[in-house]
Design an enzyme around this catalytic site. Structure first.
Site, PDB file in Angstrom:
ATOM      1  N   HIS A 156      10.338 -70.511  40.860  1.00  0.00           N
ATOM      2  CA  HIS A 156      10.227 -69.033  41.473  1.00  0.00           C
ATOM      3  C   HIS A 156      10.677 -69.003  43.286  1.00  0.00           C
ATOM      4  CE1 HIS A 156       9.085 -65.466  39.916  1.00  0.00           C
ATOM      5  NE2 HIS A 156       7.748 -65.285  40.498  1.00  0.00           N
ATOM      6  N   ASP A 167      15.016 -66.397  41.364  1.00  0.00           N
ATOM      7  CA  ASP A 167      15.456 -66.846  40.185  1.00  0.00           C
ATOM      8  C   ASP A 167      15.422 -66.012  38.734  1.00  0.00           C
ATOM      9  OD1 ASP A 167      12.710 -66.289  41.150  1.00  0.00           O
ATOM     10  OD2 ASP A 167      11.817 -66.911  39.066  1.00  0.00           O
TER      11      ASP A 167
END
Length: 200
Positions: free
Chosen positions: A29, A106
């Protein structure tokens, strides 16, 4: 704020998305933070705390001269799902039109390491984008860094908050470098040319 009122030297705001704190640093992340760190290194700056609850570096990218662009590279320090607050505060502080904002994040629906550059669109369940879109509308640029889907039945939340695997880490530096190149190409050459080179 419209592009027409932005002026040729209006800075670009490049926002790497992630969660602050050492425990999150290697997470999937946090790849947006990784790209922001590399861009800061390239412009020769060090992150400094900004009142907008973000770390920022100011500099220029591109060949020195009239072709270079002013940029502000930022990492919101608010946690991912509140990224819109710092991004909006930075937009107001630096007087950046929304079309000069690039979110680097992401992306689950793209294979690991692949990139997609786009303008506008949905948030695809990404809490950082959801927060920015709620604050600014959707018409900002995105550099989507593929992390792939979780294996088996692993919940998405667990997958994105895990570090890259040892196999993935072997190529991570290369992919982060390529993502930073893509951001620079987007800002200097425009979306279409950058897409032609980096979209996969």
């Amino acid at each position: 704020m419209s592009d027409a009122g932005a002026g040729a030297d209006s800075p670009w705001l490049i926002v790497g998305l992630g969660n602050p704190g050492p425990e999150y640093a290697g997470n999937r992340h946090n790849v947006g933070f990784m790209v922001a760190d590399l861009l800061a290194e390239r412009v020769g700056g060090r992150f400094k705390a900004h009142k907008a609850r973000a770390q920022v570096v100011e500099g220029r990218i591109g060949v020195p001269g009239p072709g270079s662009r002013r940029v502000v590279v930022a990492k919101p320090m608010s946690f991912m799902n509140l990224s819109g607050g710092p991004t909006t505060a930075l937009r107001d502080f630096y007087k950046v039109p929304v079309s000069h904002i690039v979110a680097v994040h992401d992306e689950l629906d793209i294979d690991y390491g692949a990139l997609r550059l786009k303008l506008g669109g949905g948030d695809n369940g990404h809490n950082g984008l959801k927060s920015i879109t709620k604050s600014l509308g959707a018409e900002y640029h995105r550099v989507r860094f593929g992390i792939g889907r979780p294996p088996g039945r692993m919940p998405v939340a667990d997958f994105v908050l895990k570090d890259f695997s040892s196999g993935e880490r072997k190529e991570l530096d290369y992919f982060v470098d390529r993502a930073a190149d893509a951001v620079e190409a987007l800002v200097v050459d425009g979306l279409e040319r950058a897409q032609g080179t980096y979209n996969s």
